[in-house]
Design a protein around this motif. Structure first.
Motif, short mmCIF file in Angstrom:
data_model
loop_
_atom_site.label_atom_id
_atom_site.label_comp_id
_atom_site.label_asym_id
_atom_site.label_seq_id
_atom_site.Cartn_x
_atom_site.Cartn_y
_atom_site.Cartn_z
N LEU A 19 0.83 -1.20 0.00
CA LEU A 19 0.00 0.00 0.00
C LEU A 19 0.86 1.26 0.00
N ILE A 20 1.92 1.24 0.79
CA ILE A 20 2.85 2.37 0.82
C ILE A 20 3.49 2.55 -0.55
N GLN A 21 3.88 1.45 -1.15
CA GLN A 21 4.56 1.51 -2.44
C GLN A 21 3.64 2.04 -3.55
N ALA A 22 2.33 1.93 -3.34
CA ALA A 22 1.37 2.39 -4.35
C ALA A 22 1.16 3.90 -4.31
N ASP A 23 1.86 4.61 -3.42
CA ASP A 23 1.67 6.06 -3.29
C ASP A 23 1.86 6.78 -4.62
N GLY A 24 2.92 6.47 -5.35
CA GLY A 24 3.16 7.14 -6.62
C GLY A 24 2.11 6.81 -7.66
N VAL A 25 1.59 5.58 -7.62
CA VAL A 25 0.51 5.18 -8.53
C VAL A 25 -0.74 5.99 -8.23
N LEU A 26 -1.07 6.12 -6.95
CA LEU A 26 -2.24 6.92 -6.56
C LEU A 26 -2.07 8.38 -6.98
N ARG A 27 -0.85 8.88 -6.89
CA ARG A 27 -0.60 10.27 -7.29
C ARG A 27 -0.79 10.44 -8.79
N ASP A 28 -0.35 9.47 -9.57
CA ASP A 28 -0.55 9.55 -11.02
C ASP A 28 -2.04 9.50 -11.37
N ILE A 29 -2.79 8.68 -10.64
CA ILE A 29 -4.24 8.61 -10.89
C ILE A 29 -4.88 9.96 -10.56
N ARG A 30 -4.50 10.53 -9.43
CA ARG A 30 -5.03 11.84 -9.04
C ARG A 30 -4.69 12.91 -10.08
N ASN A 31 -3.45 12.93 -10.55
CA ASN A 31 -3.05 13.94 -11.54
C ASN A 31 -3.82 13.81 -12.84
N HIS A 32 -4.15 12.56 -13.19
CA HIS A 32 -4.88 12.35 -14.45
C HIS A 32 -6.36 12.69 -14.31
N TYR A 33 -6.88 12.59 -13.10
CA TYR A 33 -8.30 12.89 -12.85
C TYR A 33 -8.40 13.95 -11.75
N PRO A 34 -7.96 15.17 -12.00
CA PRO A 34 -7.90 16.18 -10.94
C PRO A 34 -9.26 16.57 -10.39
N GLN A 35 -10.32 16.44 -11.18
CA GLN A 35 -11.65 16.85 -10.74
C GLN A 35 -12.49 15.69 -10.23
N ALA A 36 -11.99 14.47 -10.34
CA ALA A 36 -12.77 13.30 -9.94
C ALA A 36 -12.77 13.14 -8.43
N GLU A 37 -13.78 12.46 -7.93
CA GLU A 37 -13.76 11.99 -6.55
C GLU A 37 -13.13 10.61 -6.56
N ILE A 38 -12.02 10.47 -5.85
CA ILE A 38 -11.29 9.21 -5.82
C ILE A 38 -11.49 8.57 -4.45
N VAL A 39 -12.05 7.37 -4.47
CA VAL A 39 -12.38 6.63 -3.25
C VAL A 39 -11.50 5.39 -3.20
N LEU A 40 -10.88 5.16 -2.05
CA LEU A 40 -10.02 3.99 -1.88
C LEU A 40 -10.75 2.93 -1.07
N LEU A 41 -10.78 1.71 -1.60
CA LEU A 41 -11.29 0.56 -0.86
C LEU A 41 -10.09 -0.21 -0.32
N THR A 42 -9.97 -0.26 1.01
CA THR A 42 -8.80 -0.89 1.63
C THR A 42 -9.23 -1.65 2.87
N SER A 43 -8.26 -2.27 3.54
CA SER A 43 -8.54 -3.02 4.76
C SER A 43 -8.76 -2.07 5.93
N PRO A 44 -9.58 -2.46 6.91
CA PRO A 44 -9.87 -1.56 8.03
C PRO A 44 -8.65 -1.11 8.80
N LEU A 134 -4.35 4.41 -20.00
CA LEU A 134 -3.81 5.60 -20.67
C LEU A 134 -3.55 6.73 -19.67
N ILE A 135 -3.13 6.35 -18.46
CA ILE A 135 -2.78 7.32 -17.42
C ILE A 135 -1.27 7.55 -17.49
#
Length: 321
Positions: A19-44, A134-135
């Motif tokens: 999950l920590i290692q995915a930080d850069g991936v999440l940042r790329d997703i955010r940059n590609h969708y700056p206006q989207a609402e991004i919701v993470l499904l993760t463990s409690p 295509l991100i």
């Protein structure tokens, strides 16, 4: 405030290091969708941690309950369906998430690994998903979890930790004892003799080490209470030495200088822990990896110690990957 035009679900249950290692991936997703609402499904267990992540807007949790706990499965299914996600990006790519795709959200647009394709590492699998969607990839190779690190100067002062200090991570999950290098006590003693202060970071599975580890031991019982204080301790360390475990990934993703020790049961390539000045040292048998070999790998990279060092004999050649 304009309502987001897209609502994207990103699935990443864990484990902690992944999950920590995915930080850069999440940042790329955010940059590609700056206006989207991004919701993470993760463990409690990672909910409080990921609430601080700047690349996502909300957290949903999934306890991944056994199939016979139907009430929990129905509740999760109802929640996901009511969210009306415009897109799902499946970074977990597990048998469970494939069932979600088939039975809970079959009509949604999914970005998921193609069947039968096994990537070289989890991170490379996530990079393939970004390309598939295509991100553009700008940060995925260089996660930066500085958002995790609290200022823990008060904690260092309370425990009389002197800088520069070396952080040691002698434990790992209790389910993987084969990943533990057995000579951290001797390493801590040697580093202290060289003039460096030592901070041992112990998790709940290795609290028994606290009574006999030289240097400072920081646990939940000794003043370390949160993910963010853990990251703060690592962030202020001059060097980090640890096993193939989550906190070592945090140090790597903080851009720290450090060394992770790998045995035959771990793959350095699949771990994707090497970046910048954070390297890995692999041995076929961790019991045969000597303290002298580890010291030879790290001493040239350490700052000037706080005391006059005591020179150790025998400095063998080594290979750090």
């Amino acid at each position: 405030m304009q309502k987001p035009t897209e609502k994207i679900l990103v699935i990443k249950h864990g484990a902690f290091g992944d999950l920590i290692q995915a930080d850069g991936v999440l940042r790329d997703i955010r940059n590609h969708y700056p206006q989207a609402e991004i919701v993470l499904l993760t463990s409690p267990e990672f909910e409080s941690l990921m609430h601080r992540c700047p690349h996502i807007d909300r957290i949903l949790t999934d306890s991944r309950s056994p199939i016979w706990q139907l009430t929990k499965h129905i509740a999760l299914s109802t929640t996901l369906k009511h969210e009306l996600f415009t897109q799902i990006i499946d970074l977990q790519n597990s048998d469970r998430t494939r069932l979600y795709r088939r039975y809970i959200l079959p009509k949604s647009q999914w970005i998921a690994r193609l069947s039968g394709l096994e990537p070289e590492s989890g991170l490379k699998g996530q990079l393939a998903l970004l390309k598939q969607a295509l991100i553009p990839i700008h940060y995925a190779y260089s996660p930066n979890v500085s958002w995790m690190a609290d200022n823990i100067s008060f904690l260092l002062k309370r425990h009389r930790v002197q800088s520069p200090y070396i952080a040691l991570i002698p434990g790992c999950s209790a389910s993987h004892p084969e990943k533990r290098w057995p000579f951290y006590k001797e390493l801590a003693t040697a580093l202290l003799k060289h003039g460096f202060d030592v901070v041992n970071i112990l998790g709940p599975d290795e609290l028994e080490m606290a009574d006999h580890m030289p240097g400072h031991c920081l646990t939940k019982q000794h003043g370390l209470f949160s993910w963010f204080e853990l990251a703060g301790i690592l962030n202020q360390a001059s060097f980090v030495i640890g096993n193939d475990t989550g906190p070592s990934h945090v140090a790597s993703c903080l851009g720290k200088s450090g060394l992770a020790l790998f045995g035959a049961h771990s793959s350095v390539t699949r771990a994707e822990i090497r970046r910048g000045d954070f390297r890995a040292l692999k041995a076929n048998d961790l019991r045969q990896l000597s303290v002298e070999t580890v010291l030879a790998a790290v001493l040239p990279k350490l700052p000037t110690p706080i005391q006059h060092p005591t020179t150790l004999k025998h400095r063998p050649n080594y290979s750090v990957r």
